[in-house]
Design a protein around this motif. Structure first.
Motif, PDB file in Angstrom:
ATOM      1  N   ASP A   1      -9.420 -10.000  11.839  1.00 58.73           N
ATOM      2  CA  ASP A   1      -8.759  -8.779  12.282  1.00 58.73           C
ATOM      3  C   ASP A   1      -8.176  -8.044  11.257  1.00 58.73           C
ATOM      4  N   LEU A   2      -7.125  -8.476  10.773  1.00 58.59           N
ATOM      5  CA  LEU A   2      -6.452  -7.678   9.560  1.00 58.59           C
ATOM      6  C   LEU A   2      -7.056  -7.373   8.526  1.00 58.59           C
ATOM      7  N   ALA A   3      -8.036  -8.400   8.044  1.00 58.82           N
ATOM      8  CA  ALA A   3      -8.776  -8.290   6.946  1.00 58.82           C
ATOM      9  C   ALA A   3      -9.900  -6.974   7.082  1.00 58.82           C
ATOM     10  N   ALA A   4     -10.434  -7.243   8.143  1.00 63.12           N
ATOM     11  CA  ALA A   4     -11.623  -6.001   8.381  1.00 63.12           C
ATOM     12  C   ALA A   4     -10.964  -4.614   8.627  1.00 63.12           C
ATOM     13  N   ALA A   5      -9.755  -4.647   9.421  1.00 63.19           N
ATOM     14  CA  ALA A   5      -8.923  -3.253   9.578  1.00 63.19           C
ATOM     15  C   ALA A   5      -8.658  -2.730   8.101  1.00 63.19           C
ATOM     16  N   LEU A   6      -8.074  -3.611   7.066  1.00 64.00           N
ATOM     17  CA  LEU A   6      -7.626  -3.065   6.078  1.00 64.00           C
ATOM     18  C   LEU A   6      -8.826  -2.694   5.003  1.00 64.00           C
ATOM     19  N   ALA A   7     -10.224  -3.462   5.073  1.00 62.18           N
ATOM     20  CA  ALA A   7     -11.244  -2.928   4.587  1.00 62.18           C
ATOM     21  C   ALA A   7     -11.980  -1.666   5.163  1.00 62.18           C
ATOM     22  N   ALA A   8     -11.351  -1.305   6.284  1.00 64.25           N
ATOM     23  CA  ALA A   8     -12.121  -0.137   6.764  1.00 64.25           C
ATOM     24  C   ALA A   8     -11.229   1.111   6.651  1.00 64.25           C
ATOM     25  N   LEU A   9      -9.914   0.998   6.119  1.00 67.32           N
ATOM     26  CA  LEU A   9      -9.102   2.047   6.110  1.00 67.32           C
ATOM     27  C   LEU A   9      -9.741   3.368   5.480  1.00 67.32           C
ATOM     28  N   PRO A  10      -9.472   4.548   5.625  1.00 67.73           N
ATOM     29  CA  PRO A  10      -9.990   5.687   5.200  1.00 67.73           C
ATOM     30  C   PRO A  10      -9.431   6.245   4.161  1.00 67.73           C
ATOM     31  N   VAL A  11      -8.262   5.454   3.559  1.00 64.34           N
ATOM     32  CA  VAL A  11      -7.434   5.588   2.506  1.00 64.34           C
ATOM     33  C   VAL A  11      -7.424   4.604   1.718  1.00 64.34           C
ATOM     34  N   ASP A  12      -7.199   4.877   0.176  1.00 68.14           N
ATOM     35  CA  ASP A  12      -7.087   3.698  -0.598  1.00 68.14           C
ATOM     36  C   ASP A  12      -5.510   3.279  -0.752  1.00 68.14           C
ATOM     37  N   LEU A  13      -5.399   1.936  -0.578  1.00 66.52           N
ATOM     38  CA  LEU A  13      -4.032   1.527  -0.643  1.00 66.52           C
ATOM     39  C   LEU A  13      -3.585   1.188  -2.086  1.00 66.52           C
ATOM     40  N   PRO A  14      -2.205   1.083  -2.395  1.00 69.16           N
ATOM     41  CA  PRO A  14      -1.752   0.782  -3.744  1.00 69.16           C
ATOM     42  C   PRO A  14      -1.869  -0.732  -3.860  1.00 69.16           C
ATOM     43  N   PRO A  15      -1.633  -1.250  -4.990  1.00 67.55           N
ATOM     44  CA  PRO A  15      -1.474  -2.788  -5.187  1.00 67.55           C
ATOM     45  C   PRO A  15      -0.444  -3.276  -4.036  1.00 67.55           C
ATOM     46  N   GLY A  16      -0.965  -4.190  -3.562  1.00 72.89           N
ATOM     47  CA  GLY A  16       0.059  -5.075  -2.405  1.00 72.89           C
ATOM     48  C   GLY A  16      -0.449  -6.544  -2.179  1.00 72.89           C
ATOM     49  N   ARG A  17       0.089  -7.105  -1.205  1.00 74.52           N
ATOM     50  CA  ARG A  17      -0.376  -8.773  -0.864  1.00 74.52           C
ATOM     51  C   ARG A  17      -0.237  -8.734   0.376  1.00 74.52           C
ATOM     52  N   LEU A  18      -0.960  -9.812   1.062  1.00 77.78           N
ATOM     53  CA  LEU A  18      -1.185 -10.254   2.263  1.00 77.78           C
ATOM     54  C   LEU A  18       0.278 -11.406   2.570  1.00 77.78           C
ATOM     55  N   LEU A  71      -1.885 -14.756   9.453  1.00 76.74           N
ATOM     56  CA  LEU A  71      -1.449 -13.495   8.587  1.00 76.74           C
ATOM     57  C   LEU A  71      -0.696 -12.687   9.392  1.00 76.74           C
ATOM     58  N   LEU A  72       0.408 -12.195   8.792  1.00 76.92           N
ATOM     59  CA  LEU A  72       1.387 -11.232   9.519  1.00 76.92           C
ATOM     60  C   LEU A  72       1.352  -9.970   9.214  1.00 76.92           C
ATOM     61  N   LEU A  73       1.309  -9.493   8.050  1.00 76.83           N
ATOM     62  CA  LEU A  73       1.113  -8.155   7.418  1.00 76.83           C
ATOM     63  C   LEU A  73       0.810  -7.805   5.925  1.00 76.83           C
ATOM     64  N   TRP A  74       0.321  -6.890   5.780  1.00 79.81           N
ATOM     65  CA  TRP A  74       0.152  -6.352   4.221  1.00 79.81           C
ATOM     66  C   TRP A  74       1.295  -5.531   3.815  1.00 79.81           C
ATOM     67  N   ILE A  75       1.706  -5.736   2.553  1.00 81.39           N
ATOM     68  CA  ILE A  75       2.983  -5.412   1.980  1.00 81.39           C
ATOM     69  C   ILE A  75       2.578  -4.726   0.674  1.00 81.39           C
ATOM     70  N   SER A  76       3.193  -3.480   0.131  1.00 82.88           N
ATOM     71  CA  SER A  76       2.707  -3.046  -1.125  1.00 82.88           C
ATOM     72  C   SER A  76       3.719  -3.713  -2.070  1.00 82.88           C
ATOM     73  N   ASP A  77       3.522  -3.566  -3.410  1.00 86.58           N
ATOM     74  CA  ASP A  77       3.907  -4.245  -4.361  1.00 86.58           C
ATOM     75  C   ASP A  77       5.112  -3.481  -4.757  1.00 86.58           C
ATOM     76  N   ASP A  78       5.040  -2.036  -4.682  1.00 89.23           N
ATOM     77  CA  ASP A  78       6.050  -1.038  -4.935  1.00 89.23           C
ATOM     78  C   ASP A  78       6.252  -0.196  -4.061  1.00 89.23           C
ATOM     79  N   PRO A  79       7.322   0.643  -4.245  1.00 88.02           N
ATOM     80  CA  PRO A  79       7.930   1.593  -3.364  1.00 88.02           C
ATOM     81  C   PRO A  79       6.425   2.529  -2.673  1.00 88.02           C
ATOM     82  N   ALA A  80       6.611   2.768  -1.541  1.00 87.41           N
ATOM     83  CA  ALA A  80       5.296   3.623  -0.738  1.00 87.41           C
ATOM     84  C   ALA A  80       5.290   4.869  -1.412  1.00 87.41           C
TER      85      ALA A  80
END
Length: 278
Positions: free
Chosen positions: A6-23, A32-41
């Motif tokens: 569920d979360l993996a598919a949603a992340l993969a289908a995002l219409p914008v590029d995410l910065p480096p982060g982790r699950l 799996l609870l959430l995705w979080i960026s490695d640095d400030p948004a």
């Protein structure tokens, strides 16, 4: 990532590029609870993701830690997220929760007053009644529901996120949830654990979103920042809302302003509600 479709598919289908982060997973690594960026948004990204939420199902949150010098970024990267401990928000009547917490404030603060001020019960009661004036020990009932123009709640949330993201070192989080209130239970946040479990807290937050257009924007270790599109315009309008807030988070008055009226004055015209639990 197929373990979490569920979360993996949603992340993969995002219409914008995410910065480096982790699950981030539950402590045992199985959920799996959430995705979080490695640095400030990055500036503007929360706004984009919030607009895209109806299509993606991913609710954006600004995430702040207990201590910014702590590498564990508690609770988000320290294994202190426990979704199984949250009850189901739909079980609760939000007004019944607030009414019960108001009675609990009466009992808890009465004990503190008795220990710290006087053994005289009538004097203690007067001190508590003064702090909670004009309602005293009587629960005033729900604050009047606001009239929120279409789109105003989302606009205000995005504006607050821009402000908070520009002045704070906050990371971006994404949770598979229908709202900010739901996101808190899904990710296992437990900030108000000394007051109530997250399911009950989320039930009231969802009610505030329906009645006032309030949306969860930032979440800390034991703090919340909400956007408010239509704040009260007068003290008379703010007082019953202040009572709801005090029942929800007694520290606002009893470790903050000292009186309900003083807190209500802060709500007049305020587009941001801030909560913290000791």
């Amino acid at each position: 990532m197929t373990e979490y479709p569920d979360l993996a598919a949603a992340l993969a289908a995002l219409p914008v590029d995410l910065p480096p982060g982790r699950l981030v997973t539950e402590e045992d690594g199985r959920e799996l609870l959430l995705w979080i960026s490695d640095d400030p948004a990055p500036a503007g990204l929360w706004r984009q993701l919030h607009r895209a939420h109806p299509q993606t199902g991913l609710w954006p949150l600004l995430l702040s830690p207990l201590d910014r010098t702590d590498d564990d970024y508690r609770p988000w990267l320290s294994g202190e997220l426990y979704p199984a401990e949250a009850s189901e928000p739909s079980r609760y009547d939000p007004q019944a929760l607030l009414r019960g917490w108001w009675r609990q404030v009466d009992e808890d603060e009465d004990e503190d007053v008795s220990e710290d001020v006087s053994e005289d019960v009538s004097e203690d009661a007067g001190i508590l009644d003064e702090a909670l004036a004009p309602y005293g020990r009587t629960w005033p009932g729900p604050a009047p529901t606001a009239t929120v123009p279409d789109g105003a709640a989302g606009t205000e949330a995005r504006e607050l996120a821009e402000v908070l993201g520009s002045v704070k070192d906050v990371r971006l989080g994404l949770v598979r949830a229908g709202s900010g209130a739901e996101a808190l239970t899904v990710c296992g946040w437990g900030g108000p654990a000394n007051h109530a479990d997250t399911g009950r807290i989320a039930a009231v937050l969802a009610d505030w979103e329906r009645r006032f257009g309030a949306q969860v924007v930032e979440v800390g270790f034991a703090t919340l920042e909400l956007s408010v599109p239509v704040p009260p315009a007068t003290l008379a309008e703010a007082l019953p809302l202040a009572a709801e807030h005090t029942a929800f988070c007694p520290d606002l008055v009893f470790q903050g302003t000292g009186t309900l009226t003083a807190y209500a004055e802060q709500l007049v015209g305020a587009h941001q509600w801030s909560f913290w639990w000791d």
